[in-house]
Design an enzyme around this catalytic site. Structure first.
Site, PDB file in Angstrom:
ATOM      1  N   ASP A   1       5.968  -1.186  11.176  1.00  0.00           N
ATOM      2  CA  ASP A   1       6.029  -0.848   9.750  1.00  0.00           C
ATOM      3  C   ASP A   1       4.890   0.108   9.402  1.00  0.00           C
ATOM      4  O   ASP A   1       3.867   0.148  10.093  1.00  0.00           O
ATOM      5  CB  ASP A   1       5.844  -2.121   8.901  1.00  0.00           C
ATOM      6  CG  ASP A   1       7.094  -2.990   8.861  1.00  0.00           C
ATOM      7  OD1 ASP A   1       8.181  -2.508   9.234  1.00  0.00           O
ATOM      8  OD2 ASP A   1       6.975  -4.168   8.458  1.00  0.00           O
TER       9      ASP A   1
ATOM     10  N   ARG B   1      12.077   5.240  11.054  1.00  0.00           N
ATOM     11  CA  ARG B   1      12.666   4.689   9.818  1.00  0.00           C
ATOM     12  C   ARG B   1      12.017   5.471   8.676  1.00  0.00           C
ATOM     13  O   ARG B   1      10.788   5.506   8.573  1.00  0.00           O
ATOM     14  CB  ARG B   1      12.338   3.207   9.648  1.00  0.00           C
ATOM     15  CG  ARG B   1      12.790   2.658   8.284  1.00  0.00           C
ATOM     16  CD  ARG B   1      12.078   1.373   7.885  1.00  0.00           C
ATOM     17  NE  ARG B   1      12.389   0.272   8.757  1.00  0.00           N
ATOM     18  CZ  ARG B   1      11.559  -0.756   8.950  1.00  0.00           C
ATOM     19  NH1 ARG B   1      10.388  -0.794   8.357  1.00  0.00           N
ATOM     20  NH2 ARG B   1      11.896  -1.731   9.752  1.00  0.00           N
TER      21      ARG B   1
ATOM     22  N   LYS C   1       7.498  10.468  -8.442  1.00  0.00           N
ATOM     23  CA  LYS C   1       8.815   9.903  -8.124  1.00  0.00           C
ATOM     24  C   LYS C   1       9.845  10.999  -7.777  1.00  0.00           C
ATOM     25  O   LYS C   1      10.530  10.927  -6.745  1.00  0.00           O
ATOM     26  CB  LYS C   1       9.272   9.067  -9.331  1.00  0.00           C
ATOM     27  CG  LYS C   1      10.710   8.637  -9.330  1.00  0.00           C
ATOM     28  CD  LYS C   1      10.884   7.262  -8.718  1.00  0.00           C
ATOM     29  CE  LYS C   1      12.313   6.788  -8.756  1.00  0.00           C
ATOM     30  NZ  LYS C   1      12.973   6.805  -7.453  1.00  0.00           N
TER      31      LYS C   1
HETATM   32  P1  FDA Z   1      13.910   3.339  -5.506  1.00  0.00           P
HETATM   33  O1  FDA Z   1      12.634   2.573  -5.607  1.00  0.00           O
HETATM   34  O2  FDA Z   1      14.007   4.626  -6.242  1.00  0.00           O
HETATM   35  O3  FDA Z   1      15.075   2.387  -5.907  1.00  0.00           O
HETATM   36  C1  FDA Z   1      16.414   2.837  -6.034  1.00  0.00           C
HETATM   37  C2  FDA Z   1      17.226   1.688  -6.617  1.00  0.00           C
HETATM   38  O4  FDA Z   1      17.311   0.627  -5.659  1.00  0.00           O
HETATM   39  C3  FDA Z   1      16.599   1.037  -7.852  1.00  0.00           C
HETATM   40  O5  FDA Z   1      16.971   1.698  -9.009  1.00  0.00           O
HETATM   41  C4  FDA Z   1      17.127  -0.371  -7.768  1.00  0.00           C
HETATM   42  O6  FDA Z   1      18.444  -0.433  -8.260  1.00  0.00           O
HETATM   43  C5  FDA Z   1      17.189  -0.628  -6.284  1.00  0.00           C
HETATM   44  N1  FDA Z   1      15.942  -1.293  -5.815  1.00  0.00           N
HETATM   45  C6  FDA Z   1      14.938  -0.729  -5.128  1.00  0.00           C
HETATM   46  N2  FDA Z   1      13.988  -1.644  -4.836  1.00  0.00           N
HETATM   47  C7  FDA Z   1      14.416  -2.799  -5.372  1.00  0.00           C
HETATM   48  C8  FDA Z   1      13.887  -4.125  -5.427  1.00  0.00           C
HETATM   49  N3  FDA Z   1      12.726  -4.435  -4.867  1.00  0.00           N
HETATM   50  N4  FDA Z   1      14.600  -5.071  -6.077  1.00  0.00           N
HETATM   51  C9  FDA Z   1      15.791  -4.786  -6.639  1.00  0.00           C
HETATM   52  N5  FDA Z   1      16.337  -3.552  -6.625  1.00  0.00           N
HETATM   53  C10 FDA Z   1      15.670  -2.576  -6.005  1.00  0.00           C
HETATM   54  N6  FDA Z   1       7.710   0.703   2.635  1.00  0.00           N
HETATM   55  C11 FDA Z   1       6.562   0.989   3.280  1.00  0.00           C
HETATM   56  O7  FDA Z   1       5.625   1.495   2.676  1.00  0.00           O
HETATM   57  N7  FDA Z   1       6.449   0.711   4.626  1.00  0.00           N
HETATM   58  C12 FDA Z   1       7.469   0.177   5.346  1.00  0.00           C
HETATM   59  O8  FDA Z   1       7.325  -0.056   6.553  1.00  0.00           O
HETATM   60  C13 FDA Z   1       8.691  -0.099   4.661  1.00  0.00           C
HETATM   61  N8  FDA Z   1       9.758  -0.632   5.319  1.00  0.00           N
HETATM   62  C14 FDA Z   1      10.974  -0.729   4.676  1.00  0.00           C
HETATM   63  C15 FDA Z   1      12.108  -1.140   5.371  1.00  0.00           C
HETATM   64  C16 FDA Z   1      13.348  -1.141   4.748  1.00  0.00           C
HETATM   65  C17 FDA Z   1      14.556  -1.545   5.526  1.00  0.00           C
HETATM   66  C18 FDA Z   1      13.448  -0.747   3.386  1.00  0.00           C
HETATM   67  C19 FDA Z   1      14.767  -0.697   2.695  1.00  0.00           C
HETATM   68  C20 FDA Z   1      12.325  -0.406   2.674  1.00  0.00           C
HETATM   69  C21 FDA Z   1      11.083  -0.407   3.293  1.00  0.00           C
HETATM   70  N9  FDA Z   1       9.927  -0.070   2.589  1.00  0.00           N
HETATM   71  C22 FDA Z   1       8.771   0.170   3.290  1.00  0.00           C
HETATM   72  C23 FDA Z   1       9.951  -0.039   1.111  1.00  0.00           C
HETATM   73  C24 FDA Z   1      10.213   1.359   0.568  1.00  0.00           C
HETATM   74  O9  FDA Z   1       9.112   2.181   0.838  1.00  0.00           O
HETATM   75  C25 FDA Z   1      10.463   1.327  -0.940  1.00  0.00           C
HETATM   76  O10 FDA Z   1       9.344   0.827  -1.603  1.00  0.00           O
HETATM   77  C26 FDA Z   1      11.681   0.525  -1.363  1.00  0.00           C
HETATM   78  O11 FDA Z   1      12.718   0.631  -0.449  1.00  0.00           O
HETATM   79  C27 FDA Z   1      12.211   1.006  -2.723  1.00  0.00           C
HETATM   80  O12 FDA Z   1      12.593   2.343  -2.631  1.00  0.00           O
HETATM   81  P2  FDA Z   1      14.118   2.857  -2.658  1.00  0.00           P
HETATM   82  O13 FDA Z   1      14.246   3.858  -1.570  1.00  0.00           O
HETATM   83  O14 FDA Z   1      15.048   1.729  -2.596  1.00  0.00           O
HETATM   84  O15 FDA Z   1      14.237   3.687  -3.985  1.00  0.00           O
END
Ligand code: FDA
Length: 320
Positions: free
Chosen positions: A146, A197, A213
């Site tokens: 990670d 990833r 953002k």
């Molecule tokens: P964004 O935050 O813009 O969200 C898009 C939409 O997704 C939101 O409007 C909402 O509907 C939904 N959503 C997102 N997060 C949600 C939540 N917590 N609860 C409910 N709904 C939510 N980060 C990091 O710094 N190091 C890492 O190693 C990882 N590893 C990792 C693995 C995997 C499989 C995922 C999916 C994510 C990570 N992350 C991570 C976290 C990542 O950096 C990020 O903070 C979250 O995925 C939220 O970003 P989105 O891309 O979903 O977009």
């Protein structure tokens, strides 16, 4: 000049302030102790955490597998400062790999280098990782490192390159689209030939090194395209429907990458993507050290915090 000024003196919005405060609180040991020892806190954590023990996590993976979703198990823990605890955490991962092998579920593992002793010494962290990677190699398993806050980015990438050059190609890295440095890191990873990833990034980072953002979203799309074109089986980790639709529009070969999402987040979308023939991996965290992970999930979406506060209010004794 005007543009630069606006950026320097930009007033953060309410969401950004809330996000910053929650991420700041995620470092609080006192709050961590209070919430993780509170029955309501433990119940709320089940929204994002598969359970406190490995059996519960494997049960959760079985359910996911039955829906066509693969997994990556994360034994929660980070920022370890005691060498014995880091060695124990590595032993824990060796045991998890053994259990995954026996149980026959479809899951790899994700881990944090600060859980393996990165803050104590790079040598200790390397020794711990090599134990885990040896076990993983023996059983044909994959280990994802990670990515953590920007204080650790360079060290994590250096350690990753070290194990990769030692011949452990059964591991992959995570890169964060919110960091301005990441395009260079993507080029480095493509050159190395490792799996990446790609996520947006979950920590509080200053505007001097991180995009806002909108900039993060643009960078995500650009880097996702680069990774798909390079062809080293990237994991596109996001719940952002606009980005997912954009990727779908490129019509990539569904066997050449996987979408990745967090356990308990946008499960409808997870099911839809699997139904459409895409590969989907869920990141499944478990363990009792869930506080920092839980706070990062609250910070990602203000509605999560409202849900949490409503539950908390309902559980408090009514004052008369
Ligand atoms: P964004 O935050 O813009 O969200 C898009 C939409 O997704 C939101 O409007 C909402 O509907 C939904 N959503 C997102 N997060 C949600 C939540 N917590 N609860 C409910 N709904 C939510 N980060 C990091 O710094 N190091 C890492 O190693 C990882 N590893 C990792 C693995 C995997 C499989 C995922 C999916 C994510 C990570 N992350 C991570 C976290 C990542 O950096 C990020 O903070 C979250 O995925 C939220 O970003 P989105 O891309 O979903 O977009």
């Amino acid at each position: 000049v005007t543009k630069k000024r606006t950026t320097m003196f930009r007033v953060p919005g309410a969401d950004e302030l809330l996000r910053g405060s929650l991420l700041h609180m995620s470092d609080s040991r006192a709050l961590a102790h209070w919430l993780t020892h509170n029955p309501l806190g433990r119940r709320l954590a089940t929204r994002f955490v598969a359970g406190e023990d490995l059996d519960s996590a494997i049960d959760a993976v079985r359910v996911l597998n039955s829906k066509g979703i693969t997994a990556s198990l994360d034994h929660l823990g980070e920022a370890i400062t005691n060498p014995a605890e880091a060695i124990d955490a590595a032993g824990g991962y060796v045991a998890i790999l053994g259990r995954l092998n026996q149980s026959g579920v479809d899951s790899n593992v994700s881990l944090k280098l600060t859980q393996m002793g990165l803050d104590i010494s790079i040598t200790l962290c390397l020794d711990n990782l090599i134990r885990i990677l040896e076990k993983a190699q023996e059983i044909g398993q994959f280990v994802r490192f990670d990515m953590e806050s920007s204080h650790h980015t360079s060290d994590i990438l250096r350690v990753f390159e070290d194990v990769w050059q030692r011949g452990y190609s059964n591991c992959g890295i995570v890169l964060q689209a919110y960091l301005q440095r990441t395009e260079r890191d993507v080029d480095w990873a493509i050159e190395l030939g490792c799996r990446v990833r790609l996520c947006k990034g979950a920590y509080a980072e200053p505007p001097t090194i991180a995009f806002d953002k909108a900039g993060t979203d643009l960078n995500y799309v650009k880097l996702a395209r680069k990774l798909l074109d390079a062809g080293h089986y990237p994991g596109l980790a996001t719940h952002d429907l606009r980005i997912i639709r954009q990727v779908e529009g490129w019509q990539p070969d569904p066997a050449s990458f996987e979408f990745q999402m967090l356990y308990g987040v946008r499960t409808e979308l997870q099911r839809r993507l699997v139904g459409d023939g895409y590969r989907l991996r869920a990141y499944v965290p478990f363990g009792s050290d869930w506080y920092a992970y839980f706070m990062r999930r609250l910070a990602e979406r203000p509605a999560n915090l409202m849900f949490f506060l409503t539950q908390l209010k309902d559980a408090l004794p009514v004052s008369r």
